[in-house]
Design a protein around this motif. Sequence first.
Motif, short mmCIF file in Angstrom:
data_model
loop_
_atom_site.label_atom_id
_atom_site.label_comp_id
_atom_site.label_asym_id
_atom_site.label_seq_id
_atom_site.Cartn_x
_atom_site.Cartn_y
_atom_site.Cartn_z
N ALA A 253 -21.00 7.48 28.49
CA ALA A 253 -20.24 8.56 27.88
C ALA A 253 -19.92 8.31 26.41
CB ALA A 253 -18.94 8.77 28.67
N SER B 299 -24.27 10.31 31.60
CA SER B 299 -23.38 11.37 31.13
C SER B 299 -23.87 12.73 31.60
CB SER B 299 -23.31 11.35 29.60
OG SER B 299 -22.76 10.14 29.14
N PHE C 51 -20.39 17.48 26.02
CA PHE C 51 -20.04 16.47 27.03
C PHE C 51 -19.18 17.09 28.13
CE2 PHE C 51 -17.25 13.21 28.79
CZ PHE C 51 -18.20 12.30 29.27
N LYS D 88 -20.32 11.19 23.65
CA LYS D 88 -19.11 11.70 23.01
C LYS D 88 -19.17 11.52 21.49
CE LYS D 88 -15.74 11.15 26.76
NZ LYS D 88 -14.54 10.39 27.21
N GLU E 10 -24.41 3.82 34.24
CA GLU E 10 -23.56 4.94 33.81
C GLU E 10 -24.41 6.00 33.13
OE1 GLU E 10 -19.71 6.04 30.97
OE2 GLU E 10 -20.27 3.93 31.29
N SER F 160 -18.66 11.70 32.86
CA SER F 160 -19.57 10.56 33.07
C SER F 160 -19.56 10.20 34.54
CB SER F 160 -19.14 9.36 32.23
OG SER F 160 -17.88 8.88 32.66
#
Length: 295
Positions: free
Chosen positions: A151, A189, A162, A155, A187, A165
């Motif tokens: 994220a 997004s 956005f 971002k 991870e 996440s």
Amino acid sequence: MSIFSRLANRGIQVYALVGESGTGKSFRAKLLTQKYGIKALIDDGLLIQDDKILAGKSAKHEKTYMGAVRVALFDDKEHRDQVARVLQKNKIKSILLIGTSEKMVQKIALRLQLPPPQKIIKIEEIASREDIEKAIRSRQIEGKHVIPVPAIEVKRSYPRIFYKSIREFLSKSKVRITGKKEATLSEKSIVTPEFSKKGRIEISEAALSQMTLHCVCEFDKEIRVKKLTIRTDSHGYRLIITVDVPFGKQLTGLIHNLQQYIIDNIERYTGILVEEVSIIIDKITAASPASIERR
């Protein structure tokens, strides 16, 4: 493309992941990079390495669907040159290209001065039918897209699109993709593109027919189109054109150049992907008086 650029990138191992839009390619991209030890990936106009956006611009930031397609295809010279320079500067030895068809990833490779993909993986090979259908439903209903970076990266560059996440451990069901048994935290997004909010723009067969006829006339006024058939599938558009050609034309070079002219112009001005242009010569006609005088 310079000879230096081609030589500089000759040693890069290029892989590709292909599948229809919304089938979960970006979601599963990191699993493939782990399996094959791939160091970087190209996804929707971005060059990503080690969970960081190194270069490029995201197609998901575009306000229109066609604008997004152009970005994903690196249609802009400045965009593709910037990414190509970073690829060379960072001496990346392996890369994964993500696209909706084999033609698309091959075009991306060419425009980024990379060798053709040595291995092309289809989304059906790494995801179940159930997972694919679930991803498609999510895309159609919610309009959500995935960028395979944390994220903080999204971002910083694209705060307006956005959404949230997600963190995911590699589960047992995904061991078959990576070949590894240990759990891996990943991870990603979730974003809501501008064009997704406004709806998708498509081109009707009538408009595409008009463009094709205009291209043929612009290329050579003596070629007469007798029939035009348009077919479409998940990979792009296929055009079948039946024509009459005046006697005396060098057919081999003429037809090849006409095919390329149609593809280049339609893709440039619309952003759609033309998978194939088939030209059928029905008749060789008598040359017109005007063309005889020119000779």
